[in-house]
Enzyme design. Sequence first.
Site, PDB file in Angstrom:
ATOM      1  N   GLU A   8     108.706  26.742  94.750  1.00 20.42           N
ATOM      2  CA  GLU A   8     109.001  26.326  96.119  1.00 20.42           C
ATOM      3  C   GLU A   8     108.009  26.835  97.139  1.00 20.42           C
ATOM      4  OE1 GLU A   8     113.203  27.759  95.873  1.00 20.42           O
ATOM      5  OE2 GLU A   8     112.378  29.383  97.054  1.00 20.42           O
ATOM      6  N   CYS A  44     104.784  29.657 103.363  1.00 16.63           N
ATOM      7  CA  CYS A  44     105.142  30.711 102.428  1.00 16.63           C
ATOM      8  C   CYS A  44     104.982  30.102 101.031  1.00 16.63           C
ATOM      9  CB  CYS A  44     106.586  31.091 102.730  1.00 16.63           C
ATOM     10  SG  CYS A  44     107.254  32.332 101.661  1.00 16.63           S
ATOM     11  N   CYS A  46     109.821  35.282  88.285  1.00 12.16           N
ATOM     12  CA  CYS A  46     109.242  36.599  88.567  1.00 12.16           C
ATOM     13  C   CYS A  46     109.814  37.596  87.575  1.00 12.16           C
ATOM     14  CB  CYS A  46     109.588  37.025  89.993  1.00 12.16           C
ATOM     15  SG  CYS A  46     108.785  38.583  90.475  1.00 12.16           S
ATOM     16  N   CYS A  85     113.826  42.619  91.347  1.00 11.67           N
ATOM     17  CA  CYS A  85     114.342  43.352  92.506  1.00 11.67           C
ATOM     18  C   CYS A  85     115.807  42.940  92.674  1.00 11.67           C
ATOM     19  CB  CYS A  85     113.541  43.005  93.761  1.00 11.67           C
ATOM     20  SG  CYS A  85     111.812  43.523  93.627  1.00 11.67           S
ATOM     21  N   CYS A 132     116.967  39.979  95.025  1.00 14.71           N
ATOM     22  CA  CYS A 132     116.104  38.796  95.134  1.00 14.71           C
ATOM     23  C   CYS A 132     116.511  37.694  94.161  1.00 14.71           C
ATOM     24  CB  CYS A 132     114.652  39.197  94.887  1.00 14.71           C
ATOM     25  SG  CYS A 132     113.524  37.791  94.888  1.00 14.71           S
ATOM     26  N   CYS A 179     113.260  33.873  99.184  1.00 17.32           N
ATOM     27  CA  CYS A 179     112.568  33.863  97.894  1.00 17.32           C
ATOM     28  C   CYS A 179     113.407  33.317  96.727  1.00 17.32           C
ATOM     29  CB  CYS A 179     112.148  35.311  97.610  1.00 17.32           C
ATOM     30  SG  CYS A 179     110.947  35.449  96.319  1.00 17.32           S
TER      31      CYS A 179
HETATM   32  N1  SAH Z   1     106.663  39.691  95.044  1.00 12.81           N
HETATM   33  C1  SAH Z   1     106.165  39.816  96.370  1.00 12.81           C
HETATM   34  C2  SAH Z   1     106.225  38.542  97.191  1.00 12.81           C
HETATM   35  C3  SAH Z   1     107.467  37.659  97.118  1.00 12.81           C
HETATM   36  S1  SAH Z   1     108.940  38.070  97.966  1.00 12.81           S
HETATM   37  C4  SAH Z   1     106.879  40.925  97.085  1.00 12.81           C
HETATM   38  O1  SAH Z   1     107.927  41.347  96.607  1.00 12.81           O
HETATM   39  O2  SAH Z   1     106.383  41.404  98.098  1.00 12.81           O
HETATM   40  C5  SAH Z   1     108.604  38.128  99.672  1.00 12.81           C
HETATM   41  C6  SAH Z   1     109.540  39.086 100.414  1.00 12.81           C
HETATM   42  O3  SAH Z   1     110.890  38.592 100.454  1.00 12.81           O
HETATM   43  C7  SAH Z   1     109.614  40.453  99.712  1.00 12.81           C
HETATM   44  O4  SAH Z   1     109.499  41.475 100.667  1.00 12.81           O
HETATM   45  C8  SAH Z   1     111.009  40.404  99.106  1.00 12.81           C
HETATM   46  O5  SAH Z   1     111.482  41.674  98.840  1.00 12.81           O
HETATM   47  C9  SAH Z   1     111.784  39.656 100.170  1.00 12.81           C
HETATM   48  N2  SAH Z   1     113.090  39.157  99.735  1.00 12.81           N
HETATM   49  C10 SAH Z   1     113.510  38.783  98.510  1.00 12.81           C
HETATM   50  N3  SAH Z   1     114.803  38.416  98.528  1.00 12.81           N
HETATM   51  C11 SAH Z   1     115.234  38.547  99.799  1.00 12.81           C
HETATM   52  C12 SAH Z   1     116.477  38.321 100.460  1.00 12.81           C
HETATM   53  N4  SAH Z   1     117.540  37.870  99.807  1.00 12.81           N
HETATM   54  N5  SAH Z   1     116.533  38.584 101.782  1.00 12.81           N
HETATM   55  C13 SAH Z   1     115.444  39.014 102.468  1.00 12.81           C
HETATM   56  N6  SAH Z   1     114.250  39.235 101.911  1.00 12.81           N
HETATM   57  C14 SAH Z   1     114.137  39.022 100.583  1.00 12.81           C
END
Ligand code: SAH
Length: 355
Positions: free
Chosen positions: A100, A113, A120, A124, A127, A338
Amino acid sequence: MTTPPTPVNLLDLTPADAEQQLRAFAEARGVGAYRGSQAARRLWSHPAASFAEMTDLPLAFRAELAQAFSVPRLELAAEQRSTDGTRKFLFRLHDGQTIETVAIPDGDRVTLCISSQAGCALQCSFCATGLMGFSRNLLPSEIAGQVRELALLPEPVKPTNIVFMGMGEPMMNWKAVNVVLTILNDAKGCGIGARHITVSTVGVLPGIEALAKRPEQFRLAISVHAPSDELRRMLMPVNIKFPLEKVIDAAANFSRRVTFEYVMLGGVNDQPMHAELLAQLAKRCGAFVNLIPLHPGGAGSYTPTSADGIRRFAAALERAGVEVAVRKSRGTDIAAACGQLRVERLRRRPPVAAD
Ligand code: SAH
């Protein structure tokens, strides 16, 4: 019978390499090297959907190009529009993988974005992309291709800023991301200023070092999300391999100013003590802190910190001498965080066996 050679995918090359190949090809076909440069313009800066549509080139030459080279498309599988103008695009790749891209308009800026991997591996805990697991790395043509596809829409979307904050961890796919940065920034590519291109990472150290070595002013954002190893390990398993201390050191050594991303998780990482520790880390490397309201529909059963709670946390950072911004949550009605569009679609289908 001999099998014809596989066409060279021009969209996997830097603009300079693609132009060089096209010029040599044009020369060998006797149409003049300049025809090669003309074709190169139609890859990124004035994109054409196919060789057939490069109507500034002679018909016969276009047919010859199509034999030797390819400019593959990404199939637009779905699009959603938020009431706030945010648009989310789901692209299907040649092997059925879906990724996406989100376009976020803000005044006269449009931030794209983009995704760097299908799925991935990092898991996390909050996420949505982490939930679906890792499928594969994307090719340069599939990462920069997201930008190209939006430029090819009947009403083209022209980004002023690019953030690698879609699906995937860009630094785990550095080989491709390295090429993509050139494509995006090059005046003969998309022509987007390096300071308007941000690579976001959980803190993959070799990737940070590689980005630091690039002479352009690309920006680095680090997903910190917790100010201690103990808490960060729980939220981000990658912290075991790349512990916070080392990530902060890498940020301090980075030649340009770094942004910390910090997602606000109610009762988990949003207490005064967390603000205090985070301020110390930010000051050690002169980082700017971006507080991100938790996007609903991610993973886990977290509750977002209240708007008031976020304001208090931001104020505590400011008092400690740290520059801070609260990111506006955009596209919440279309699950634009994300990995959320893909998860939504996967949920509607029966589960597929992992390969
Ligand atoms: N892998 C990279 C880039 C992708 S995610 C990274 O982690 O930096 C981009 C951002 O969105 C990251 O800071 C991630 O932690 C955040 N993110 C993921 N899920 C989220 C959510 N549910 N709410 C807010 N931010 C989120």
